[in-house]
Write a protein that holds these residues in place. Sequence first.
Motif, PDB file in Angstrom:
ATOM      1  N   ALA A   3      89.333  47.967  76.986  1.00  8.52           N
ATOM      2  CA  ALA A   3      88.743  46.791  77.306  1.00  8.52           C
ATOM      3  C   ALA A   3      89.667  46.197  78.273  1.00  8.52           C
ATOM      4  CB  ALA A   3      88.412  45.907  76.539  1.00  8.52           C
ATOM      5  N   ASN A   4      91.166  46.502  78.215  1.00  3.67           N
ATOM      6  CA  ASN A   4      92.342  46.049  78.978  1.00  3.67           C
ATOM      7  C   ASN A   4      92.710  46.970  79.742  1.00  3.67           C
ATOM      8  OD1 ASN A   4      91.967  43.402  77.892  1.00  3.67           O
ATOM      9  ND2 ASN A   4      93.232  44.124  75.865  1.00  3.67           N
ATOM     10  N   ASP A  14      89.945  46.245  82.922  1.00  8.55           N
ATOM     11  CA  ASP A  14      89.424  44.651  83.203  1.00  8.55           C
ATOM     12  C   ASP A  14      87.804  44.827  83.172  1.00  8.55           C
ATOM     13  OD1 ASP A  14      91.929  43.853  83.526  1.00  8.55           O
ATOM     14  OD2 ASP A  14      91.909  44.134  85.695  1.00  8.55           O
ATOM     15  N   SER A  49      81.857  46.272  83.556  1.00  6.04           N
ATOM     16  CA  SER A  49      81.435  45.571  82.324  1.00  6.04           C
ATOM     17  C   SER A  49      80.009  45.967  82.284  1.00  6.04           C
ATOM     18  CB  SER A  49      81.794  44.214  82.576  1.00  6.04           C
ATOM     19  OG  SER A  49      83.029  43.829  82.423  1.00  6.04           O
ATOM     20  N   ASN A  56      84.502  44.856  79.943  1.00  5.95           N
ATOM     21  CA  ASN A  56      84.294  44.773  78.789  1.00  5.95           C
ATOM     22  C   ASN A  56      82.907  45.378  78.366  1.00  5.95           C
ATOM     23  OD1 ASN A  56      86.102  42.804  78.103  1.00  5.95           O
ATOM     24  ND2 ASN A  56      85.248  41.514  79.562  1.00  5.95           N
ATOM     25  N   ASN A  57      82.502  45.656  77.209  1.00  7.59           N
ATOM     26  CA  ASN A  57      81.445  46.347  76.639  1.00  7.59           C
ATOM     27  C   ASN A  57      80.805  47.607  77.531  1.00  7.59           C
ATOM     28  OD1 ASN A  57      78.896  46.492  75.313  1.00  7.59           O
ATOM     29  ND2 ASN A  57      77.798  45.496  76.712  1.00  7.59           N
TER      30      ASN A  57
END
Length: 496
Positions: A491-492, A467, A438, A469-470
């Motif tokens: 993101a997933n 798992d 992330s 983000n950004n």
Amino acid sequence: MAHITLALKTPTGDTLATHALDTTGAPQHIAAMNGAYYQFTDAASGLAPEGLITKRQGDDLYITFDDGTDLIIDHYFSQGQGALVGQQANGGLRNYTVAALGEYELAAEVAAAPAASAPDTAGKAGLAVLGGLALVGGGIAIAARDHDKDHHDDNVAPQPQPEPQPGSNPQANHAGKITISGEMKVGQTLAAQVSDGDGAPDNVQYQWLRDGEPISGETGATYRLSSDDAGHKISVHAEYTDAKGTAEKPTSTALDVENITQTPVANHEGTVSITGGDKVGSTLTANISDADGVPDTGVTYQWLRDGQAIDQANGKTYILTPDDADHQISVQAAYKDKAGHDEDQTSDIRDIPASPSSGPYSEYAVKAASSTVVNVKNPAFGAKGDGKTDDTAAIQKAIDAVAAKGGGIVDIPSGTYLLDAMRHETSSFETSGLVMKSNVTLRMTSTTLLRAMPNDSQYAAIVTIKDANNVHLIVAAPSKATVPPIPENTANGGTV
């Protein structure tokens, strides 16, 4: 068979040379040494040999310990005729009579020699044949009492010869001297100068002294005065063997160094300049110039971007990163010059031009989660980008380091980086290649190539985003290049 050790010594007892004599073979030759005496030791007893017979042959001295000639001292009679001695059990020195003439010449001299009226009026020949021969060696004279070669009660130590016999006295040594030239001020260079009437060699060994103590590492013919010398006394010591074989150890007169608190030495401020290209990926080099001398070690560097310190940029060189584009780069250097002045200088500013626009991807500016920016080729990570080395672990280490600081940018400069794209299991899911975290951005140039190492896996991938983000992957692509979009649902989970 006897094993004899011969030591050539100075009048003060210093050993000049040592020879091991073997009486079983051919006679051994050694060169006579002016100003020395000859001490013999029997290896079996540690004392003077019991039997030592001498014979003159021209200018040479023949010596016998057993049967036949065992030692020949070449040019003995023209090189000082040093005393022949040996250590006795009571600690004294036994002296051996030296035959000044051959056997038949000696008999003729004995027959022709007049009776000596007094020791102080005896001629040289008379002393030689009557056993009162003065054995002179480097200022030493040993007078032998009347006895035959089997009488061993002598206990006469070498003594200074106040009035050597004419014709057998070695030339007096001309003691060497050493002086210092130069101005006794901090920053000035001193020079040692050796003078010796007997001739000084080129291989003189020097040691500079401060208040009589050796100055570490200062063993040359010159010495530059530092601030540590201010208010102290400087001298120099020399050691050498002169052209006549005498060991010399002169020390100069100690001279006072002017105290800089009384007369400060003006500082010549150093300067720092930068050389190298101004494009991202170029290597810049800091160069220091200082009239007072730049030290070989102890210089501290700090590279600056717009006047602010760049993290982990503390070497003499610096590689420009994309973060430097359209910014100003300079470098600061701190050190103590060789005159003892503390220097802290900053270079002129280098303007780094902005990277040329090459399409939407290069124009896309990412707002990083933090200001952390690292380069995978930094030694802390060690990526090579040479198309031969597996760089998976090095780049992953950089990603993890940025993520640990809350996020930032991982720069992957131009090069070909081999990656292990095989699927591997972690504690929670399967991944391949580089595993993104992330708030981390991978920033590459148009000539950066991430290449999977050969494999036979059906599920290989260069980058895995799961798992996280950004997360961003930025490529400064050529203007006409087609760059595939990054999946929006990464993101997933997903791979590239």
